[in-house]
Design an enzyme around this catalytic site. Structure first.
Site, PDB file in Angstrom:
ATOM      1  N   CYS A 190       4.549  -4.636  -1.953  1.00 59.05           N
ATOM      2  CA  CYS A 190       3.873  -3.770  -2.592  1.00 59.05           C
ATOM      3  C   CYS A 190       3.900  -2.499  -1.714  1.00 59.05           C
ATOM      4  O   CYS A 190       4.339  -2.633  -0.749  1.00 59.05           O
ATOM      5  CB  CYS A 190       2.339  -4.274  -2.681  1.00 59.05           C
ATOM      6  SG  CYS A 190       1.617  -4.338  -0.943  1.00 59.05           S
ATOM      7  N   ASP A 192      -9.431  -0.580   8.115  1.00 55.60           N
ATOM      8  CA  ASP A 192      -9.028  -1.884   7.319  1.00 55.60           C
ATOM      9  C   ASP A 192      -9.505  -3.125   7.993  1.00 55.60           C
ATOM     10  O   ASP A 192     -10.288  -3.546   7.566  1.00 55.60           O
ATOM     11  CB  ASP A 192      -7.475  -1.827   7.131  1.00 55.60           C
ATOM     12  CG  ASP A 192      -7.193  -3.087   6.046  1.00 55.60           C
ATOM     13  OD1 ASP A 192      -7.993  -3.263   5.227  1.00 55.60           O
ATOM     14  OD2 ASP A 192      -6.211  -3.681   6.238  1.00 55.60           O
ATOM     15  N   LEU A 198      -7.018   4.325   3.870  1.00 59.53           N
ATOM     16  CA  LEU A 198      -8.413   4.921   4.156  1.00 59.53           C
ATOM     17  C   LEU A 198      -8.725   4.507   5.829  1.00 59.53           C
ATOM     18  O   LEU A 198      -8.389   3.322   6.153  1.00 59.53           O
ATOM     19  CB  LEU A 198      -9.541   4.311   3.368  1.00 59.53           C
ATOM     20  CG  LEU A 198      -9.366   4.413   1.944  1.00 59.53           C
ATOM     21  CD1 LEU A 198     -10.348   3.606   1.022  1.00 59.53           C
ATOM     22  CD2 LEU A 198      -9.675   6.073   1.456  1.00 59.53           C
ATOM     23  N   CYS A 218      -7.303  -1.896 -15.972  1.00 57.94           N
ATOM     24  CA  CYS A 218      -6.980  -2.637 -14.838  1.00 57.94           C
ATOM     25  C   CYS A 218      -7.652  -4.039 -14.819  1.00 57.94           C
ATOM     26  O   CYS A 218      -6.921  -5.274 -14.781  1.00 57.94           O
ATOM     27  CB  CYS A 218      -7.666  -2.156 -13.471  1.00 57.94           C
ATOM     28  SG  CYS A 218      -9.244  -1.655 -13.441  1.00 57.94           S
ATOM     29  N   ASP A 242       0.466  -4.637  -6.987  1.00 60.83           N
ATOM     30  CA  ASP A 242       0.231  -3.112  -7.589  1.00 60.83           C
ATOM     31  C   ASP A 242      -0.284  -3.244  -8.870  1.00 60.83           C
ATOM     32  O   ASP A 242      -0.629  -2.032  -9.380  1.00 60.83           O
ATOM     33  CB  ASP A 242       1.289  -2.299  -7.155  1.00 60.83           C
ATOM     34  CG  ASP A 242       1.599  -2.071  -5.797  1.00 60.83           C
ATOM     35  OD1 ASP A 242       0.608  -1.823  -5.077  1.00 60.83           O
ATOM     36  OD2 ASP A 242       2.578  -2.007  -5.307  1.00 60.83           O
ATOM     37  N   CYS A 293      -2.835  -3.650 -10.649  1.00 61.94           N
ATOM     38  CA  CYS A 293      -4.202  -2.922 -11.120  1.00 61.94           C
ATOM     39  C   CYS A 293      -4.147  -1.487 -10.683  1.00 61.94           C
ATOM     40  O   CYS A 293      -5.017  -0.340 -11.296  1.00 61.94           O
ATOM     41  CB  CYS A 293      -5.520  -3.541 -10.409  1.00 61.94           C
ATOM     42  SG  CYS A 293      -5.520  -3.411  -8.759  1.00 61.94           S
ATOM     43  N   CYS A 333      -3.335   2.304 -13.999  1.00 63.83           N
ATOM     44  CA  CYS A 333      -4.510   2.937 -14.198  1.00 63.83           C
ATOM     45  C   CYS A 333      -4.134   4.345 -14.108  1.00 63.83           C
ATOM     46  O   CYS A 333      -3.233   5.055 -13.938  1.00 63.83           O
ATOM     47  CB  CYS A 333      -5.083   3.072 -12.611  1.00 63.83           C
ATOM     48  SG  CYS A 333      -6.607   4.206 -12.208  1.00 63.83           S
ATOM     49  N   ASN A 363      12.842 -16.129  13.253  1.00 61.92           N
ATOM     50  CA  ASN A 363      11.765 -15.734  13.457  1.00 61.92           C
ATOM     51  C   ASN A 363      12.066 -14.290  14.230  1.00 61.92           C
ATOM     52  O   ASN A 363      11.670 -13.287  13.850  1.00 61.92           O
ATOM     53  CB  ASN A 363      10.871 -16.415  14.473  1.00 61.92           C
ATOM     54  CG  ASN A 363       9.910 -17.512  13.788  1.00 61.92           C
ATOM     55  OD1 ASN A 363       9.997 -17.506  12.682  1.00 61.92           O
ATOM     56  ND2 ASN A 363      10.070 -18.545  14.524  1.00 61.92           N
ATOM     57  N   LYS A 413       6.469 -14.855   8.855  1.00 62.65           N
ATOM     58  CA  LYS A 413       7.737 -15.095   7.813  1.00 62.65           C
ATOM     59  C   LYS A 413       7.517 -16.290   6.595  1.00 62.65           C
ATOM     60  O   LYS A 413       7.916 -16.045   5.449  1.00 62.65           O
ATOM     61  CB  LYS A 413       9.154 -15.352   8.447  1.00 62.65           C
ATOM     62  CG  LYS A 413       9.176 -16.825   9.102  1.00 62.65           C
ATOM     63  CD  LYS A 413      10.655 -17.149   9.428  1.00 62.65           C
ATOM     64  CE  LYS A 413      10.915 -18.524  10.146  1.00 62.65           C
ATOM     65  NZ  LYS A 413      12.193 -18.885  10.331  1.00 62.65           N
TER      66      LYS A 413
END
Length: 376
Positions: free
Chosen positions: A97, A134, A169, A194, A241, A243, A247, A280, A297
Protein backbone atom coordinates in the site's frame (compact mmCIF):
# COMPACT_ATOMS: atom_id res chain seq x y z
CA UNK A 1 7.28 35.08 26.27
CA UNK A 2 4.97 36.10 23.43
CA UNK A 3 3.21 32.77 22.71
CA UNK A 4 1.37 34.16 19.69
CA UNK A 5 4.65 35.16 18.08
CA UNK A 6 6.18 31.80 19.02
CA UNK A 7 3.29 29.96 17.35
CA UNK A 8 3.77 32.03 14.20
CA UNK A 9 7.53 31.30 14.21
CA UNK A 10 6.88 27.55 14.67
CA UNK A 11 4.47 27.53 11.74
CA UNK A 12 7.01 29.35 9.53
CA UNK A 13 9.86 27.06 10.63
CA UNK A 14 7.77 23.93 10.05
CA UNK A 15 7.51 24.81 6.37
CA UNK A 16 11.30 24.94 6.03
CA UNK A 17 11.81 21.39 7.41
CA UNK A 18 9.25 19.61 5.27
CA UNK A 19 6.11 19.69 7.40
CA UNK A 20 3.18 20.17 5.03
CA UNK A 21 0.54 21.08 7.59
CA UNK A 22 0.63 21.96 11.28
CA UNK A 23 -2.11 22.54 13.84
CA UNK A 24 -2.40 23.27 17.55
CA UNK A 25 -4.89 22.05 20.13
CA UNK A 26 -5.26 21.89 23.89
CA UNK A 27 -4.04 18.97 25.99
CA UNK A 28 -7.46 18.37 27.52
CA UNK A 29 -8.81 14.79 27.45
CA UNK A 30 -10.38 13.40 24.27
CA UNK A 31 -13.73 12.55 25.84
CA UNK A 32 -15.61 11.79 22.62
CA UNK A 33 -12.81 9.48 21.46
CA UNK A 34 -12.92 7.70 24.82
CA UNK A 35 -16.53 6.70 24.21
CA UNK A 36 -15.72 5.52 20.68
CA UNK A 37 -12.78 3.42 21.90
CA UNK A 38 -14.94 1.84 24.60
CA UNK A 39 -17.53 0.84 22.01
CA UNK A 40 -14.74 -0.57 19.78
CA UNK A 41 -13.44 -2.61 22.71
CA UNK A 42 -16.90 -3.89 23.66
CA UNK A 43 -17.58 -4.96 20.06
CA UNK A 44 -14.12 -6.59 19.81
CA UNK A 45 -13.32 -4.41 16.79
CA UNK A 46 -9.75 -3.57 17.85
CA UNK A 47 -6.77 -4.97 15.97
CA UNK A 48 -4.70 -5.67 19.08
CA UNK A 49 -1.79 -3.60 17.77
CA UNK A 50 -2.95 -0.45 19.58
CA UNK A 51 -2.27 0.72 23.14
CA UNK A 52 -4.68 -1.31 25.29
CA UNK A 53 -5.13 1.26 28.08
CA UNK A 54 -7.94 3.54 26.84
CA UNK A 55 -7.20 6.18 29.49
CA UNK A 56 -3.67 6.62 28.14
CA UNK A 57 -5.02 6.95 24.60
CA UNK A 58 -7.26 9.88 25.53
CA UNK A 59 -5.58 11.59 28.51
CA UNK A 60 -2.40 13.55 27.69
CA UNK A 61 -1.78 14.28 31.39
CA UNK A 62 -1.08 10.57 31.91
CA UNK A 63 1.74 10.80 29.39
CA UNK A 64 3.46 14.00 30.53
CA UNK A 65 3.41 16.26 33.61
CA UNK A 66 1.32 19.41 33.23
CA UNK A 67 0.73 19.28 29.47
CA UNK A 68 -0.81 22.43 28.00
CA UNK A 69 -0.96 21.87 24.23
CA UNK A 70 -0.52 19.32 21.47
CA UNK A 71 1.04 20.19 18.13
CA UNK A 72 -0.17 18.02 15.26
CA UNK A 73 1.79 17.65 12.04
CA UNK A 74 0.93 16.16 8.64
CA UNK A 75 3.19 15.18 5.74
CA UNK A 76 1.71 14.46 2.30
CA UNK A 77 2.80 11.28 0.55
CA UNK A 78 2.59 10.24 -3.13
CA UNK A 79 -0.45 8.39 -4.44
CA UNK A 80 1.10 7.52 -7.82
CA UNK A 81 4.42 6.03 -8.88
CA UNK A 82 6.55 8.14 -11.20
CA UNK A 83 7.97 4.96 -12.73
CA UNK A 84 5.62 2.05 -13.22
CA UNK A 85 6.20 -1.67 -13.48
CA UNK A 86 3.52 -3.93 -14.88
CA UNK A 87 3.06 -7.59 -14.04
CA UNK A 88 2.49 -10.06 -16.85
CA UNK A 89 1.88 -13.77 -17.31
CA UNK A 90 4.69 -15.67 -15.62
CA UNK A 91 5.91 -12.50 -13.90
CA UNK A 92 3.03 -11.58 -11.60
CA UNK A 93 3.52 -8.85 -9.05
CA UNK A 94 2.18 -8.03 -5.60
CA UNK A 95 1.59 -4.57 -4.17
CA UNK A 96 2.48 -2.73 -0.97
CA UNK A 97 0.00 0.00 0.00
CA UNK A 98 1.01 3.64 -0.46
CA UNK A 99 1.78 4.04 3.26
CA UNK A 100 4.64 1.57 2.73
CA UNK A 101 6.24 3.35 -0.22
CA UNK A 102 9.70 4.80 0.33
CA UNK A 103 11.39 5.07 3.72
CA UNK A 104 9.35 4.02 6.75
CA UNK A 105 7.19 7.03 7.62
CA UNK A 106 7.87 6.60 11.36
CA UNK A 107 11.50 7.53 10.70
CA UNK A 108 10.56 10.53 8.53
CA UNK A 109 8.01 11.98 10.96
CA UNK A 110 10.19 11.40 14.02
CA UNK A 111 12.92 13.36 12.27
CA UNK A 112 10.56 16.30 11.65
CA UNK A 113 9.24 16.23 15.24
CA UNK A 114 12.79 16.14 16.65
CA UNK A 115 13.74 19.20 14.59
CA UNK A 116 10.61 20.96 15.80
CA UNK A 117 11.44 20.11 19.42
CA UNK A 118 14.98 21.48 19.02
CA UNK A 119 13.67 24.69 17.45
CA UNK A 120 11.16 25.29 20.28
CA UNK A 121 13.68 24.34 23.00
CA UNK A 122 16.05 27.04 21.72
CA UNK A 123 13.26 29.62 21.95
CA UNK A 124 11.88 28.37 25.28
CA UNK A 125 14.49 26.93 27.66
CA UNK A 126 12.84 24.43 29.99
CA UNK A 127 10.10 23.55 27.52
CA UNK A 128 9.03 19.91 27.71
CA UNK A 129 7.94 17.61 24.91
CA UNK A 130 6.65 14.14 24.24
CA UNK A 131 6.41 13.30 20.54
CA UNK A 132 4.85 10.24 18.94
CA UNK A 133 3.99 8.76 15.56
CA UNK A 134 1.35 6.09 15.04
CA UNK A 135 2.68 3.65 17.66
CA UNK A 136 2.35 6.18 20.52
CA UNK A 137 -0.47 6.18 23.02
CA UNK A 138 -2.61 9.01 21.63
CA UNK A 139 -4.96 8.52 18.68
CA UNK A 140 -3.28 10.47 15.85
CA UNK A 141 -6.59 11.09 14.08
CA UNK A 142 -8.29 12.49 17.17
CA UNK A 143 -5.42 14.93 17.73
CA UNK A 144 -5.28 15.97 14.06
CA UNK A 145 -9.03 16.48 13.89
CA UNK A 146 -9.11 18.69 16.98
CA UNK A 147 -6.04 20.61 15.78
CA UNK A 148 -7.75 21.52 12.49
CA UNK A 149 -5.53 19.41 10.22
CA UNK A 150 -8.59 17.83 8.58
CA UNK A 151 -11.83 16.06 9.36
CA UNK A 152 -12.22 12.41 10.31
CA UNK A 153 -13.67 10.77 7.23
CA UNK A 154 -16.04 7.84 6.94
CA UNK A 155 -13.01 5.81 5.83
CA UNK A 156 -11.50 6.39 9.31
CA UNK A 157 -8.73 8.56 7.84
CA UNK A 158 -8.05 12.23 8.38
CA UNK A 159 -9.00 14.02 5.17
CA UNK A 160 -7.33 17.35 4.45
CA UNK A 161 -8.67 19.80 1.85
CA UNK A 162 -5.18 20.17 0.36
CA UNK A 163 -3.85 16.61 0.27
CA UNK A 164 -6.89 14.41 0.72
CA UNK A 165 -6.24 11.52 3.10
CA UNK A 166 -2.76 10.83 1.71
CA UNK A 167 -1.03 12.23 4.80
CA UNK A 168 1.09 10.80 7.60
CA UNK A 169 0.32 12.15 11.06
CA UNK A 170 2.39 12.80 14.16
CA UNK A 171 2.01 14.87 17.30
CA UNK A 172 3.91 16.52 20.12
CA UNK A 173 2.61 17.16 23.63
CA UNK A 174 4.19 20.21 25.27
CA UNK A 175 3.94 22.26 28.45
CA UNK A 176 3.59 25.50 26.45
CA UNK A 177 0.06 26.87 26.25
CA UNK A 178 -0.69 27.77 22.63
CA UNK A 179 -3.93 29.17 21.32
CA UNK A 180 -5.80 26.18 19.87
CA UNK A 181 -6.84 26.07 16.21
CA UNK A 182 -10.42 25.51 15.11
CA UNK A 183 -11.47 21.94 14.19
CA UNK A 184 -12.57 21.46 10.59
CA UNK A 185 -16.13 20.78 9.55
CA UNK A 186 -16.91 17.28 8.29
CA UNK A 187 -17.24 17.32 4.49
CA UNK A 188 -18.15 13.67 3.80
CA UNK A 189 -21.86 14.53 3.78
CA UNK A 190 -24.04 11.81 2.25
CA UNK A 191 -21.12 10.23 0.34
CA UNK A 192 -20.76 6.58 1.34
CA UNK A 193 -18.38 5.32 -1.36
CA UNK A 194 -15.68 4.04 1.01
CA UNK A 195 -18.15 2.04 3.11
CA UNK A 196 -19.67 0.49 -0.02
CA UNK A 197 -16.28 -0.29 -1.61
CA UNK A 198 -14.61 -1.97 1.39
CA UNK A 199 -13.80 -5.50 0.15
CA UNK A 200 -14.55 -7.22 3.47
CA UNK A 201 -17.22 -4.97 4.97
CA UNK A 202 -14.72 -3.83 7.61
CA UNK A 203 -16.18 -0.32 7.50
CA UNK A 204 -19.26 -1.25 9.50
CA UNK A 205 -20.61 2.25 8.97
CA UNK A 206 -19.10 5.65 8.24
CA UNK A 207 -16.35 6.26 10.79
CA UNK A 208 -16.53 2.83 12.43
CA UNK A 209 -14.03 0.13 11.53
CA UNK A 210 -13.96 -3.51 12.53
CA UNK A 211 -10.16 -3.75 12.38
CA UNK A 212 -10.25 -7.55 12.51
CA UNK A 213 -11.93 -7.62 9.08
CA UNK A 214 -9.78 -4.86 7.58
CA UNK A 215 -7.45 -6.12 4.84
CA UNK A 216 -4.75 -3.70 6.03
CA UNK A 217 -4.79 -5.54 9.39
CA UNK A 218 -5.21 -9.01 7.90
CA UNK A 219 -2.11 -8.61 5.70
CA UNK A 220 -0.09 -8.14 8.91
CA UNK A 221 -1.27 -11.26 10.73
CA UNK A 222 1.06 -14.24 10.94
CA UNK A 223 -1.29 -17.23 11.12
CA UNK A 224 -3.44 -18.87 8.46
CA UNK A 225 -5.57 -16.26 6.73
CA UNK A 226 -9.24 -17.21 7.23
CA UNK A 227 -10.58 -18.62 3.97
CA UNK A 228 -13.30 -15.98 3.57
CA UNK A 229 -10.60 -13.32 3.18
CA UNK A 230 -8.23 -15.12 0.79
CA UNK A 231 -10.25 -14.30 -2.32
CA UNK A 232 -10.56 -10.68 -1.17
CA UNK A 233 -6.81 -10.22 -0.72
CA UNK A 234 -6.08 -10.08 -4.45
CA UNK A 235 -2.40 -9.29 -4.95
CA UNK A 236 -2.03 -7.15 -1.81
CA UNK A 237 1.13 -7.96 0.15
CA UNK A 238 0.77 -5.28 2.81
CA UNK A 239 -2.04 -2.85 3.55
CA UNK A 240 -5.05 -1.81 1.52
CA UNK A 241 -5.88 1.49 -0.18
CA UNK A 242 -9.41 0.82 -1.45
CA UNK A 243 -11.21 3.16 0.97
CA UNK A 244 -8.78 5.92 -0.03
CA UNK A 245 -8.73 5.40 -3.79
CA UNK A 246 -12.54 5.56 -4.07
CA UNK A 247 -12.76 8.75 -1.99
CA UNK A 248 -13.79 11.76 -4.14
CA UNK A 249 -11.62 14.00 -1.93
CA UNK A 250 -8.56 12.08 -3.16
CA UNK A 251 -9.29 12.52 -6.84
CA UNK A 252 -6.27 14.07 -8.55
CA UNK A 253 -4.31 14.26 -5.29
CA UNK A 254 -0.70 13.22 -5.79
CA UNK A 255 2.20 15.00 -4.11
CA UNK A 256 5.92 14.39 -4.38
CA UNK A 257 7.32 16.78 -1.77
CA UNK A 258 9.61 14.33 0.04
CA UNK A 259 12.27 12.39 -1.92
CA UNK A 260 12.55 9.75 0.83
CA UNK A 261 8.88 8.86 0.29
CA UNK A 262 9.36 8.04 -3.39
CA UNK A 263 8.81 4.34 -4.05
CA UNK A 264 11.21 1.99 -5.76
CA UNK A 265 8.71 0.21 -8.07
CA UNK A 266 10.56 -3.11 -7.71
CA UNK A 267 10.03 -2.96 -3.94
CA UNK A 268 6.57 -1.36 -3.84
CA UNK A 269 5.30 -3.74 -6.54
CA UNK A 270 7.63 -6.73 -6.38
CA UNK A 271 7.66 -9.94 -8.39
CA UNK A 272 5.84 -12.62 -6.40
CA UNK A 273 7.77 -15.82 -7.09
CA UNK A 274 11.15 -14.59 -5.74
CA UNK A 275 9.43 -13.71 -2.44
CA UNK A 276 8.67 -17.39 -1.79
CA UNK A 277 12.32 -18.31 -1.34
CA UNK A 278 13.83 -15.07 0.02
CA UNK A 279 16.06 -15.50 3.10
CA UNK A 280 15.66 -13.43 6.28
CA UNK A 281 18.87 -11.57 5.47
CA UNK A 282 17.80 -10.80 1.89
CA UNK A 283 14.39 -9.67 3.10
CA UNK A 284 15.92 -7.25 5.63
CA UNK A 285 18.37 -5.88 3.08
CA UNK A 286 15.72 -5.38 0.42
CA UNK A 287 12.60 -4.45 2.40
CA UNK A 288 13.87 -3.51 5.87
CA UNK A 289 13.61 0.24 5.23
CA UNK A 290 9.86 0.19 4.40
CA UNK A 291 7.10 0.26 7.02
CA UNK A 292 5.53 -2.88 5.54
CA UNK A 293 8.48 -4.98 6.73
CA UNK A 294 7.83 -4.51 10.45
CA UNK A 295 6.20 -7.92 10.94
CA UNK A 296 9.00 -9.73 9.12
CA UNK A 297 8.86 -11.81 5.94
CA UNK A 298 6.32 -14.46 7.00
CA UNK A 299 3.08 -12.47 6.42
CA UNK A 300 4.47 -11.08 3.15
CA UNK A 301 5.34 -14.58 1.92
CA UNK A 302 1.94 -15.96 2.92
CA UNK A 303 0.25 -13.09 1.08
CA UNK A 304 2.48 -13.63 -1.97
CA UNK A 305 1.34 -17.27 -2.12
CA UNK A 306 -2.31 -16.17 -1.95
CA UNK A 307 -1.64 -13.60 -4.70
CA UNK A 308 -0.20 -16.32 -6.97
CA UNK A 309 -3.39 -18.31 -6.37
CA UNK A 310 -5.41 -15.18 -7.19
CA UNK A 311 -3.63 -14.96 -10.56
CA UNK A 312 -3.90 -18.75 -11.06
CA UNK A 313 -0.24 -18.54 -12.05
CA UNK A 314 0.63 -21.95 -13.49
CA UNK A 315 4.29 -20.95 -13.79
CA UNK A 316 4.42 -20.83 -9.96
CA UNK A 317 3.35 -24.45 -9.44
CA UNK A 318 6.91 -25.81 -9.10
CA UNK A 319 7.85 -23.00 -6.70
CA UNK A 320 4.78 -23.75 -4.59
CA UNK A 321 5.52 -27.50 -4.60
CA UNK A 322 9.02 -26.71 -3.31
CA UNK A 323 7.49 -24.58 -0.52
CA UNK A 324 4.96 -27.32 0.32
CA UNK A 325 7.70 -29.95 0.58
CA UNK A 326 10.51 -27.96 2.16
CA UNK A 327 9.34 -24.93 4.15
CA UNK A 328 9.57 -25.55 7.92
CA UNK A 329 6.65 -23.23 8.75
CA UNK A 330 3.19 -24.84 8.79
CA UNK A 331 1.37 -21.62 7.78
CA UNK A 332 3.50 -21.24 4.68
CA UNK A 333 3.29 -24.94 3.72
CA UNK A 334 -0.47 -25.00 4.28
CA UNK A 335 -1.11 -21.81 2.32
CA UNK A 336 0.99 -23.22 -0.55
CA UNK A 337 -1.17 -26.37 -0.51
CA UNK A 338 -4.35 -24.29 -0.79
CA UNK A 339 -2.79 -22.17 -3.57
CA UNK A 340 -1.83 -25.29 -5.54
CA UNK A 341 -5.45 -26.39 -5.36
CA UNK A 342 -6.64 -22.99 -6.62
CA UNK A 343 -4.23 -23.08 -9.56
CA UNK A 344 -4.99 -26.74 -10.25
CA UNK A 345 -3.57 -29.15 -12.82
CA UNK A 346 -2.16 -32.68 -12.65
CA UNK A 347 1.25 -31.59 -11.38
CA UNK A 348 -0.32 -29.68 -8.46
CA UNK A 349 -2.73 -32.50 -7.60
CA UNK A 350 -0.01 -35.18 -7.61
CA UNK A 351 2.18 -33.04 -5.36
CA UNK A 352 -0.71 -32.59 -2.91
CA UNK A 353 -1.51 -36.32 -2.84
CA UNK A 354 2.16 -37.08 -2.20
CA UNK A 355 2.46 -34.45 0.54
CA UNK A 356 -0.64 -35.86 2.24
CA UNK A 357 1.26 -39.10 2.90
CA UNK A 358 4.11 -37.46 4.80
CA UNK A 359 2.66 -34.29 6.35
CA UNK A 360 2.29 -34.48 10.15
CA UNK A 361 0.80 -31.07 10.97
CA UNK A 362 -3.01 -31.26 11.27
CA UNK A 363 -3.65 -27.70 10.04
CA UNK A 364 -1.44 -28.25 7.01
CA UNK A 365 -3.18 -31.56 6.31
CA UNK A 366 -6.49 -29.70 6.40
CA UNK A 367 -5.19 -27.24 3.77
CA UNK A 368 -3.86 -30.14 1.66
CA UNK A 369 -7.34 -31.70 1.74
CA UNK A 370 -8.82 -28.36 0.62
CA UNK A 371 -6.26 -28.20 -2.17
CA UNK A 372 -7.03 -31.72 -3.40
CA UNK A 373 -10.76 -30.92 -3.38
CA UNK A 374 -10.15 -27.71 -5.36
CA UNK A 375 -8.12 -29.67 -7.93
CA UNK A 376 -10.86 -32.25 -8.48
Amino acid sequence: MDVRLLKKEIIEYSKTIGIDKIGFTSASPFTEMKNRLRIQQELNYQSGFEEQDIEKRVTPSLLMDSPQSIISIALAYPSKMKERVIGKKGERRGIFCRASWGTDYHIILKDRLKKLEEFIAEKVPGAQFKSMVDTGELVDRAVAQRAGIGWSGKNCSIITPEFGSYVYLGEMITNIRFEPDTPMEDRCGSCNKCVEACPTGALVQGGQLNAKRCIAFLTQTKGFLPEEFREKLGNRLYGCDTCQTVCPENKGKDFHFHPEMEPDPEIAKPLLKPLLHISNREFKERYGHVSGSWRGKKPIQRNAIIALAHFKDETAVNDLIKVLNEDPRPVIRGTAAWALGKIGGENAKNALLKAKETEADLEVLNEIEKGIELCS
